[in-house]
Design a protein around this motif. Structure first.
Motif, PDB file in Angstrom:
ATOM      1  N   ILE A 104     -11.047   0.358   9.644  1.00  0.00           N
ATOM      2  CA  ILE A 104     -11.039   1.132   8.410  1.00  0.00           C
ATOM      3  C   ILE A 104     -11.421   2.584   8.720  1.00  0.00           C
ATOM      4  O   ILE A 104     -12.444   2.844   9.362  1.00  0.00           O
ATOM      5  N   VAL A 105     -10.591   3.514   8.245  1.00  0.00           N
ATOM      6  CA  VAL A 105     -10.812   4.933   8.506  1.00  0.00           C
ATOM      7  C   VAL A 105     -10.763   5.703   7.191  1.00  0.00           C
ATOM      8  O   VAL A 105      -9.877   5.474   6.367  1.00  0.00           O
ATOM      9  N   ARG A 106     -11.720   6.593   6.993  1.00  0.00           N
ATOM     10  CA  ARG A 106     -11.668   7.463   5.818  1.00  0.00           C
ATOM     11  C   ARG A 106     -10.511   8.446   5.991  1.00  0.00           C
ATOM     12  O   ARG A 106     -10.487   9.223   6.945  1.00  0.00           O
ATOM     13  N   LEU A 107      -9.563   8.407   5.064  1.00  0.00           N
ATOM     14  CA  LEU A 107      -8.414   9.289   5.188  1.00  0.00           C
ATOM     15  C   LEU A 107      -7.820   9.578   3.823  1.00  0.00           C
ATOM     16  O   LEU A 107      -6.874   8.949   3.370  1.00  0.00           O
ATOM     17  N   THR A 154      -1.628   5.329   6.117  1.00  0.00           N
ATOM     18  CA  THR A 154      -2.335   5.941   5.004  1.00  0.00           C
ATOM     19  C   THR A 154      -2.096   5.131   3.735  1.00  0.00           C
ATOM     20  O   THR A 154      -1.097   4.423   3.608  1.00  0.00           O
ATOM     21  N   GLY A 155      -3.041   5.215   2.808  1.00  0.00           N
ATOM     22  CA  GLY A 155      -2.918   4.438   1.576  1.00  0.00           C
ATOM     23  C   GLY A 155      -2.869   2.953   1.847  1.00  0.00           C
ATOM     24  O   GLY A 155      -2.053   2.224   1.265  1.00  0.00           O
ATOM     25  N   ALA A 156      -3.750   2.483   2.717  1.00  0.00           N
ATOM     26  CA  ALA A 156      -3.658   1.113   3.241  1.00  0.00           C
ATOM     27  C   ALA A 156      -4.401   0.068   2.418  1.00  0.00           C
ATOM     28  O   ALA A 156      -4.347  -1.116   2.750  1.00  0.00           O
ATOM     29  N   ASN A 157      -5.069   0.465   1.365  1.00  0.00           N
ATOM     30  CA  ASN A 157      -5.945  -0.454   0.647  1.00  0.00           C
ATOM     31  C   ASN A 157      -5.188  -1.587  -0.039  1.00  0.00           C
ATOM     32  O   ASN A 157      -5.706  -2.690  -0.188  1.00  0.00           O
ATOM     33  N   ARG A 158      -3.970  -1.324  -0.460  1.00  0.00           N
ATOM     34  CA  ARG A 158      -3.197  -2.339  -1.191  1.00  0.00           C
ATOM     35  C   ARG A 158      -1.715  -1.982  -1.129  1.00  0.00           C
ATOM     36  O   ARG A 158      -1.326  -1.008  -0.514  1.00  0.00           O
ATOM     37  N   GLY A 159      -0.893  -2.788  -1.784  1.00  0.00           N
ATOM     38  CA  GLY A 159       0.526  -2.474  -1.914  1.00  0.00           C
ATOM     39  C   GLY A 159       1.259  -2.377  -0.589  1.00  0.00           C
ATOM     40  O   GLY A 159       1.024  -3.155   0.342  1.00  0.00           O
ATOM     41  N   ILE A 160       2.170  -1.414  -0.487  1.00  0.00           N
ATOM     42  CA  ILE A 160       3.005  -1.273   0.705  1.00  0.00           C
ATOM     43  C   ILE A 160       2.154  -0.940   1.932  1.00  0.00           C
ATOM     44  O   ILE A 160       2.426  -1.423   3.034  1.00  0.00           O
ATOM     45  N   GLY A 161       1.118  -0.114   1.750  1.00  0.00           N
ATOM     46  CA  GLY A 161       0.252   0.215   2.875  1.00  0.00           C
ATOM     47  C   GLY A 161      -0.399  -1.016   3.465  1.00  0.00           C
ATOM     48  O   GLY A 161      -0.411  -1.209   4.690  1.00  0.00           O
ATOM     49  N   LEU A 162      -0.923  -1.870   2.611  1.00  0.00           N
ATOM     50  CA  LEU A 162      -1.512  -3.125   3.074  1.00  0.00           C
ATOM     51  C   LEU A 162      -0.453  -3.973   3.766  1.00  0.00           C
ATOM     52  O   LEU A 162      -0.722  -4.601   4.797  1.00  0.00           O
ATOM     53  N   GLY A 163       0.766  -3.986   3.212  1.00  0.00           N
ATOM     54  CA  GLY A 163       1.849  -4.739   3.826  1.00  0.00           C
ATOM     55  C   GLY A 163       2.133  -4.272   5.244  1.00  0.00           C
ATOM     56  O   GLY A 163       2.365  -5.086   6.148  1.00  0.00           O
ATOM     57  N   ALA A 195       0.519  -8.767  12.565  1.00  0.00           N
ATOM     58  CA  ALA A 195       1.230 -10.022  12.801  1.00  0.00           C
ATOM     59  C   ALA A 195       2.220  -9.891  13.952  1.00  0.00           C
ATOM     60  O   ALA A 195       2.507 -10.863  14.654  1.00  0.00           O
ATOM     61  N   ARG A 196       2.745  -8.683  14.136  1.00  0.00           N
ATOM     62  CA  ARG A 196       3.703  -8.425  15.214  1.00  0.00           C
ATOM     63  C   ARG A 196       3.005  -8.125  16.533  1.00  0.00           C
ATOM     64  O   ARG A 196       3.676  -7.863  17.536  1.00  0.00           O
ATOM     65  N   GLY A 197       1.676  -8.124  16.540  1.00  0.00           N
ATOM     66  CA  GLY A 197       0.949  -7.944  17.785  1.00  0.00           C
ATOM     67  C   GLY A 197       0.498  -6.543  18.098  1.00  0.00           C
ATOM     68  O   GLY A 197       0.211  -6.232  19.260  1.00  0.00           O
ATOM     69  N   ALA A 198       0.433  -5.684  17.087  1.00  0.00           N
ATOM     70  CA  ALA A 198      -0.056  -4.324  17.331  1.00  0.00           C
ATOM     71  C   ALA A 198      -1.459  -4.379  17.929  1.00  0.00           C
ATOM     72  O   ALA A 198      -2.320  -5.119  17.444  1.00  0.00           O
ATOM     73  N   ALA A 199      -1.673  -3.600  18.970  1.00  0.00           N
ATOM     74  CA  ALA A 199      -2.966  -3.632  19.649  1.00  0.00           C
ATOM     75  C   ALA A 199      -4.095  -3.167  18.740  1.00  0.00           C
ATOM     76  O   ALA A 199      -5.198  -3.722  18.767  1.00  0.00           O
ATOM     77  N   LYS A 200      -3.816  -2.154  17.913  1.00  0.00           N
ATOM     78  CA  LYS A 200      -4.833  -1.652  16.986  1.00  0.00           C
ATOM     79  C   LYS A 200      -4.140  -1.000  15.799  1.00  0.00           C
ATOM     80  O   LYS A 200      -3.161  -0.285  15.965  1.00  0.00           O
ATOM     81  N   VAL A 201      -4.673  -1.282  14.629  1.00  0.00           N
ATOM     82  CA  VAL A 201      -4.161  -0.658  13.417  1.00  0.00           C
ATOM     83  C   VAL A 201      -5.312   0.008  12.690  1.00  0.00           C
ATOM     84  O   VAL A 201      -6.331  -0.634  12.400  1.00  0.00           O
ATOM     85  N   TYR A 202      -5.170   1.299  12.424  1.00  0.00           N
ATOM     86  CA  TYR A 202      -6.157   2.038  11.655  1.00  0.00           C
ATOM     87  C   TYR A 202      -5.686   2.099  10.206  1.00  0.00           C
ATOM     88  O   TYR A 202      -4.595   2.614   9.916  1.00  0.00           O
ATOM     89  N   ALA A 203      -6.514   1.579   9.314  1.00  0.00           N
ATOM     90  CA  ALA A 203      -6.177   1.534   7.892  1.00  0.00           C
ATOM     91  C   ALA A 203      -6.845   2.708   7.185  1.00  0.00           C
ATOM     92  O   ALA A 203      -8.068   2.720   6.987  1.00  0.00           O
ATOM     93  N   GLY A 204      -6.060   3.689   6.813  1.00  0.00           N
ATOM     94  CA  GLY A 204      -6.596   4.861   6.143  1.00  0.00           C
ATOM     95  C   GLY A 204      -6.821   4.620   4.664  1.00  0.00           C
ATOM     96  O   GLY A 204      -5.902   4.188   3.955  1.00  0.00           O
ATOM     97  N   VAL A 205      -8.035   4.883   4.185  1.00  0.00           N
ATOM     98  CA  VAL A 205      -8.382   4.694   2.776  1.00  0.00           C
ATOM     99  C   VAL A 205      -9.189   5.895   2.299  1.00  0.00           C
ATOM    100  O   VAL A 205      -9.819   6.593   3.097  1.00  0.00           O
ATOM    101  N   ARG A 206      -9.186   6.108   0.989  1.00  0.00           N
ATOM    102  CA  ARG A 206      -9.946   7.242   0.454  1.00  0.00           C
ATOM    103  C   ARG A 206     -11.444   7.017   0.551  1.00  0.00           C
ATOM    104  O   ARG A 206     -12.212   7.951   0.787  1.00  0.00           O
TER     105      ARG A 206
END
Length: 243
Positions: free
Chosen positions: A47-50, A4-13, A20-31
């Protein structure tokens, strides 16, 4: 993984480091999926609305991210106003909604999903302001303190389902929230690295950086002096991480 809060900052990190570590899928929650940073879009994450204060968004995200086994509760709000002597009396309620009720609702929604996928982890991104009353952070500090207790209670409830819960105590990080603070600030992705390592080790609570470690140490040695020091910062014209 859902962040959650993936648009920038720690969430983006977290998004960048997980991929980079090989996660099969990452859902980036954004408003707002129509207002996504170039950096996030470049990761290739889904990208997921969250909006974490929206029960409808949370329910829809839990349904569409049905293969998730990790939830990173990162979305946060600092209203940058005082708690009692404020000209925005609703600010504290907004901070509590985002920083406490948001993670509570996402945890409730995703716990069955994670359990159904064989178990996994929930990580709550908190702050040194969760450890002691931090006057200059207004309603943010009590909201993060509430979220710290949320992590402990959720851990006890979810452990039998094969779900670990890790609370991250984070110091000053180079994000928009800390733009007004001078001095040394950690890189958001470094916080994600520390957070994922803590999650993998199954830690209950983890200090992610030097400021977090030193803050906990000062509080342990002399809690009254530490809290008074935080109170004095309320009246400083400028804030700095420098000693």
């Amino acid at each position: 993984m859902v962040v959650t809060g993936a648009n920038r900052g720690i969430g983006l990190g977290f998004v960048q480091e997980a991929l980079a570590r090989g996660a099969a899928k990452v859902y980036a929650g954004v408003r707002d999926p129509d207002d996504v940073t170039d950096e996030l879009r470049a990761t290739g994450a889904d990208i997921v609305r969250l909006e974490v204060t929206s029960p409808d968004d949370i329910a829809a995200a839990a349904a569409s991210c049905a293969d998730a086994n990790v939830l990173i509760n990162n979305a946060g709000l600092h209203a940058n106003t005082r708690l009692v002597m404020t000209d925005d009396p609703d600010a504290a309620r907004r901070e509590m909604e985002v920083n406490y009720f948001g993670p509570l609702m996402t945890t409730r929604a995703f716990a069955p999903v994670i359990a159904g996928n064989g178990g996994g982890s929930i990580v709550n991104v908190l702050s040194v302001a969760a450890l002691a009353p931090t006057a200059f952070m207004g309603g943010y500090s009590p909201a993060k303190a509430a979220a710290l207790y949320l992590g402990g209670i959720a851990r006890a409830e979810l452990e039998p389902m094969g779900i670990s819960v890790t609370s991250l105590i984070v110091g000053s990080v180079d994000t928009r929230m800390a733009a007004h603070v001078d001095g040394k600030k950690e890189a958001p992705r470094d916080i994600a690295v520390a957070g994922l390592k803590a999650m993998e080790r199954g830690e209950w609570t983890a200090d992610t950086d030097k400021m977090a470690v030193e803050s906990r140490a000062r509080m342990a040695m002399d809690p009254v002096r530490y809290e008074r020091g935080l109170g004095k910062l309320l009246f400083m014209s400028e804030l700095s991480t420098k000693a």
